[in-house]
Write an enzyme that holds these catalytic residues in place. Structure first.
Site, PDB file in Angstrom:
ATOM      1  N   SER A  95       0.849  -1.197   0.000  1.00  0.00           N
ATOM      2  CA  SER A  95       0.000   0.000   0.000  1.00  0.00           C
ATOM      3  C   SER A  95       0.882   1.244   0.000  1.00  0.00           C
ATOM      4  CB  SER A  95      -0.890  -0.006   1.237  1.00  0.00           C
ATOM      5  OG  SER A  95      -1.382   1.301   1.458  1.00  0.00           O
ATOM      6  N   MET A 130     -12.313   4.049  -0.130  1.00  0.00           N
ATOM      7  CA  MET A 130     -12.924   4.237   1.188  1.00  0.00           C
ATOM      8  C   MET A 130     -13.669   5.563   1.136  1.00  0.00           C
ATOM      9  SD  MET A 130      -9.679   2.919   3.394  1.00  0.00           S
ATOM     10  CE  MET A 130      -8.591   3.107   1.988  1.00  0.00           C
ATOM     11  N   GLY A 182      -0.576   1.525   9.735  1.00  0.00           N
ATOM     12  CA  GLY A 182       0.148   1.298  10.973  1.00  0.00           C
ATOM     13  C   GLY A 182      -0.685   0.850  12.161  1.00  0.00           C
ATOM     14  N   PHE A 201      -6.364   4.584   8.427  1.00  0.00           N
ATOM     15  CA  PHE A 201      -4.971   4.880   8.766  1.00  0.00           C
ATOM     16  C   PHE A 201      -4.083   3.648   8.565  1.00  0.00           C
ATOM     17  CE2 PHE A 201      -7.884   7.346  11.325  1.00  0.00           C
ATOM     18  CZ  PHE A 201      -7.454   8.648  11.087  1.00  0.00           C
ATOM     19  N   MET A 254      -9.218   7.855   0.376  1.00  0.00           N
ATOM     20  CA  MET A 254     -10.023   8.211   1.560  1.00  0.00           C
ATOM     21  C   MET A 254     -10.613   9.610   1.393  1.00  0.00           C
ATOM     22  SD  MET A 254      -7.358   7.023   4.478  1.00  0.00           S
ATOM     23  CE  MET A 254      -6.577   5.399   4.461  1.00  0.00           C
ATOM     24  N   MET A 263     -11.223  -6.296   5.696  1.00  0.00           N
ATOM     25  CA  MET A 263     -10.446  -5.315   6.470  1.00  0.00           C
ATOM     26  C   MET A 263     -10.106  -5.931   7.826  1.00  0.00           C
ATOM     27  SD  MET A 263      -9.891  -2.668   4.622  1.00  0.00           S
ATOM     28  CE  MET A 263      -8.917  -1.893   5.911  1.00  0.00           C
ATOM     29  N   ASP A 270      -4.882   3.533  -1.610  1.00  0.00           N
ATOM     30  CA  ASP A 270      -5.943   3.793  -0.642  1.00  0.00           C
ATOM     31  C   ASP A 270      -6.549   5.178  -0.834  1.00  0.00           C
ATOM     32  OD1 ASP A 270      -6.057   1.428   1.078  1.00  0.00           O
ATOM     33  OD2 ASP A 270      -3.971   1.915   1.525  1.00  0.00           O
ATOM     34  N   ASP A 309      -6.334  -6.667   4.455  1.00  0.00           N
ATOM     35  CA  ASP A 309      -5.747  -5.325   4.513  1.00  0.00           C
ATOM     36  C   ASP A 309      -5.808  -4.772   5.930  1.00  0.00           C
ATOM     37  OD1 ASP A 309      -4.928  -2.721   4.001  1.00  0.00           O
ATOM     38  OD2 ASP A 309      -6.647  -2.215   2.723  1.00  0.00           O
ATOM     39  N   GLY A 310      -4.628  -4.453   6.451  1.00  0.00           N
ATOM     40  CA  GLY A 310      -4.560  -3.814   7.764  1.00  0.00           C
ATOM     41  C   GLY A 310      -3.763  -4.617   8.774  1.00  0.00           C
ATOM     42  N   GLY A 311      -2.618  -4.087   9.172  1.00  0.00           N
ATOM     43  CA  GLY A 311      -1.813  -4.746  10.203  1.00  0.00           C
ATOM     44  C   GLY A 311      -1.150  -6.042   9.768  1.00  0.00           C
ATOM     45  N   HIS A 345      -1.359  -1.312  -4.250  1.00  0.00           N
ATOM     46  CA  HIS A 345      -2.591  -0.968  -3.543  1.00  0.00           C
ATOM     47  C   HIS A 345      -2.649   0.542  -3.287  1.00  0.00           C
ATOM     48  CE1 HIS A 345      -5.997  -2.126  -0.942  1.00  0.00           C
ATOM     49  NE2 HIS A 345      -5.566  -1.218  -0.087  1.00  0.00           N
ATOM     50  N   HIS A 386      -8.498   0.947  -3.747  1.00  0.00           N
ATOM     51  CA  HIS A 386      -9.396   0.663  -2.621  1.00  0.00           C
ATOM     52  C   HIS A 386     -10.135   1.958  -2.264  1.00  0.00           C
ATOM     53  CE1 HIS A 386      -9.496  -0.459   1.998  1.00  0.00           C
ATOM     54  NE2 HIS A 386     -10.702  -0.365   1.481  1.00  0.00           N
TER      55      HIS A 386
END
Ligand code: DX5
Ligand code: ZN
Length: 218
Positions: free
Chosen positions: A8, A68, A145, A143, A37, A137, A35, A175-177, A33, A66
Site C-alpha cells: 500500500s 474508502m 500502521g 490509517f 479516503m 479489512m 488507498d 488489509d490492515g496490520g 494498492h 481501494h
C-alpha cells in the site's frame, strides 16, 4: 493459486512517489494498492484520481484501487479512466451494490467488495458470484500502521468456506496490520492477496521484506 503481495503506497514517501513505485515493483510487488479516503467514509483524507494517473505512468503491475469513500459510483469512471485495473468498494458505502459492481465492470476494471471488521459476512451472500475478490479489512479503515484485529482470521476462514460451497474462485484479500510475523497464520486461514503498508515501506530493504513474506506464504 499463486499468492500475491500488494504493497500500500499510503506508507510510501510521497516526496518521491515515482521512485517508490519503481522500487516496490522491482522488489517483487504483485499489485500496487492505492488507498483512497474522503474524510467522510473514513476519518482521514488521502489521495484521488490524480495520484492514480501519476502511478499509472510508472507502474507496470496492476493498480488496485481501494475506495474508502461515500458515493463511489460518482468517481468509479474517473478512477478507471486514470488507470485503475481493480477497484474495490465497501459494502457499507453502497446502497445498490450490484449496480456499483456492474459499473466497475463496464468501466473495464475487476470489481472487489470490502467489509469493515464489524460487518457480517452474510452481506456478501448474494454478490459473491459477481466479484473477482473480497477484501477483508483487518483494521478499521482510515490509517496505516494499526494492529491486526485477531478475529479477522475467523472471518477469512468462514469466507473461504462460503467461496468453496459456492464453487467460486473469488480471491480473498486482507488489509490492515499485515506483517512478516502474522502473515503465516493469515495465509493459512485462506487469504490469497496480502496488502501491507507500514510493514513494507517502513523497512529499508523492500525486496528483502517482500521475499521474506513470499517465502512464508508459499
Ligand atoms: C487502511 C488502508 C490500508 C493501509 C494498511 O485504511 O486501507 O491499506 O494502508 O496499512 P498497514 O499495512 O500499515 O496496516
Ligand atoms: Zn487499503
Amino acid at each position: 493459486m499463486k499468492k500475491l503481495i500488494a504493497p500500500s503506497i499510503l506508507s510510501a514517501d510521497f516526496t518521491k512517489l515515482g521512485i517508490e513505485i519503481q522500487a516496490i515493483e522491482a522488489a517483487g510487488a504483485d499489485w500496487l494498492h492505492i488507498d483512497v479516503m474522503d474524510g467522510h467514509f473514513v476519518p482521514n483524507i488521502s489521495m484521488g484520481p490524480l495520484v492514480v494517473k501519476a502511478a499509472k505512468k510508472v507502474a507496470t503491475i496492476p493498480l488496485d484501487v481501494h475506495l474508502m469513500i461515500t458515493h463511489p459510483d460518482q468517481y468509479i469512471p474517473q478512477f478507471a479512466q486514470d488507470g485503475a485495473d481493480l477497484i474495490s468498494v465497501h459494502v457499507e458505502a453502497c446502497f445498490h451494490l450490484n449496480r456499483t459492481i456492474d459499473l466497475i465492470k463496464s468501466c473495464g476494471c475487476k470489481p472487489g467488495v470490502v467489509l469493515n471488521p464489524a460487518t457480517p459476512l452474510s452481506t456478501l451472500e448474494w454478490v459473491l458470484e459477481y466479484v473477482d475478490f473480497v477484501l477483508i479489512m483487518s483494521v478499521n479503515p482510515g490509517f496505516g500502521g494499526q494492529s491486526f484485529i485477531s478475529n479477522s482470521l475467523d472471518r477469512i476462514r468462514l469466507l473461504k468456506e462460503m467461496i468453496r460451497i459456492k464453487d467460486l474462485s473469488t480471491l480473498i484479500q486482507v488489509d490492515g496490520g499485515v506483517t512478516e510475523s502474522n502473515i503465516k497464520e493469515i495465509s493459512e486461514a485462506g487469504a490469497d492477496v496480502f496488502v501491507a503498508g507500514s510493514a513494507i515501506f517502513g523497512k529499508k530493504n523492500y525486496k528483502k521484506t517482500i521475499n521474506a513474506m513470499k517465502r512464508i506464504i508459499r
